[in-house]
Design a protein around this motif. Sequence first.
Motif, short mmCIF file in Angstrom:
data_model
loop_
_atom_site.label_atom_id
_atom_site.label_comp_id
_atom_site.label_asym_id
_atom_site.label_seq_id
_atom_site.Cartn_x
_atom_site.Cartn_y
_atom_site.Cartn_z
N ILE A 75 0.82 -1.21 0.00
CA ILE A 75 0.00 0.00 0.00
C ILE A 75 0.86 1.26 0.00
CG2 ILE A 75 -1.70 1.29 1.37
CD1 ILE A 75 -2.72 -1.45 2.39
N ALA A 76 2.09 1.18 0.50
CA ALA A 76 2.96 2.35 0.69
C ALA A 76 3.09 3.25 -0.54
CB ALA A 76 4.34 1.90 1.16
N PRO A 77 3.19 2.72 -1.77
CA PRO A 77 3.32 3.62 -2.92
C PRO A 77 2.12 4.55 -3.11
CG PRO A 77 4.01 1.41 -3.52
CD PRO A 77 3.37 1.31 -2.17
N ALA A 78 0.99 4.25 -2.46
CA ALA A 78 -0.20 5.08 -2.61
C ALA A 78 -0.25 6.24 -1.62
CB ALA A 78 -1.45 4.22 -2.45
N ILE A 79 0.70 6.31 -0.70
CA ILE A 79 0.67 7.33 0.34
C ILE A 79 1.11 8.68 -0.22
CG2 ILE A 79 1.62 8.04 2.56
CD1 ILE A 79 1.95 5.07 3.23
N ASP A 80 0.29 9.69 0.00
CA ASP A 80 0.57 11.06 -0.45
C ASP A 80 1.16 11.85 0.72
OD1 ASP A 80 0.66 13.62 -1.41
OD2 ASP A 80 -1.45 13.72 -2.01
N HIS A 81 2.43 12.13 0.64
CA HIS A 81 3.11 12.80 1.75
C HIS A 81 2.88 14.31 1.77
CE1 HIS A 81 5.33 8.94 1.54
NE2 HIS A 81 5.35 9.08 2.85
N THR A 82 2.11 14.82 0.81
CA THR A 82 1.75 16.23 0.86
C THR A 82 0.55 16.47 1.77
OG1 THR A 82 0.24 16.14 -1.05
CG2 THR A 82 2.59 16.51 -1.50
N GLU A 83 -0.14 15.39 2.13
CA GLU A 83 -1.28 15.49 3.04
C GLU A 83 -0.84 15.17 4.46
OE1 GLU A 83 -4.14 16.56 2.20
OE2 GLU A 83 -4.29 16.34 0.03
N GLU A 84 -1.68 15.53 5.43
CA GLU A 84 -1.35 15.28 6.83
C GLU A 84 -2.53 14.64 7.55
OE1 GLU A 84 1.55 15.74 8.16
OE2 GLU A 84 2.51 16.87 6.53
N GLY A 85 -2.24 13.86 8.60
CA GLY A 85 -3.27 13.32 9.47
C GLY A 85 -4.29 12.46 8.76
#
Length: 245
Positions: free
Chosen positions: A183-193
């Motif tokens: 699932i990790a490649p789907a994580i958007d690090h520009t978002e928070e919480g």
Amino acid sequence: MNSDSTPRRAAAVTPARRALLRTALTGAAALGAGFAVASPASAASSTARPRPSTPGQALRELAAGNVRWRTYREQHPDETPAVRQALTSGQHPFAVVLGCVDSRVPPELVFDQGLGDLLTVRTAGEVLDEAVLGSIAYGVLELAIPLVLVLGHQSCGAVRAAVDADESGEPLPAHIQYLADQIAPAIDHTEEGDARVDAAIDANVRLVRSRLAAEPDLAAKVSAGQLAIVGARYELTSQVVHHIT
């Protein structure tokens, strides 16, 4: 699947069993049609249940069933003694639903379908592996199913676990870590919480859908107009299923 996560292809099998055992596929394909939403009136306008045979018909049947579900007018179709007896001689499901294992999102209930209607494959976070790919390929290639629906959902625990592990850097228990890695490649690090988790749920559906659409045998069916591969999301708060582009 992506080259860094795709298991190696199994050894060659005899031609007679090749289609049945196709569990490792690679390549590229266009995506299928979007998720159509039916109105409550059209969803309950007829008691007849012709078997959908095209991607569009399958999408409309799922949309109509979801309307019945969320408006508390379920029909619980295809559960009669006659249907049960008929299914002993074979099955003709009209859609493959790849969904999460979450107990709150059973596809047959969410879409108000019955015995023999859906070929359901469920893994935490809709994660793909060889067994999942083989199961989906079986439905499309052997049972001629015209629709594959990747169904994510609101408040997905598997996606949240992946996001939390990504943020903390602490490993999860062995088999759960495998899910998080997928699932990790789907994580958007520009978002928070919570916004990061919510965005990852949608992005994960898109990622899984694109991986399926990249399988050459499925791509051939899409190109021929015989298959759609569609992403969708179920909202726990409203019970609505909507299309993810």
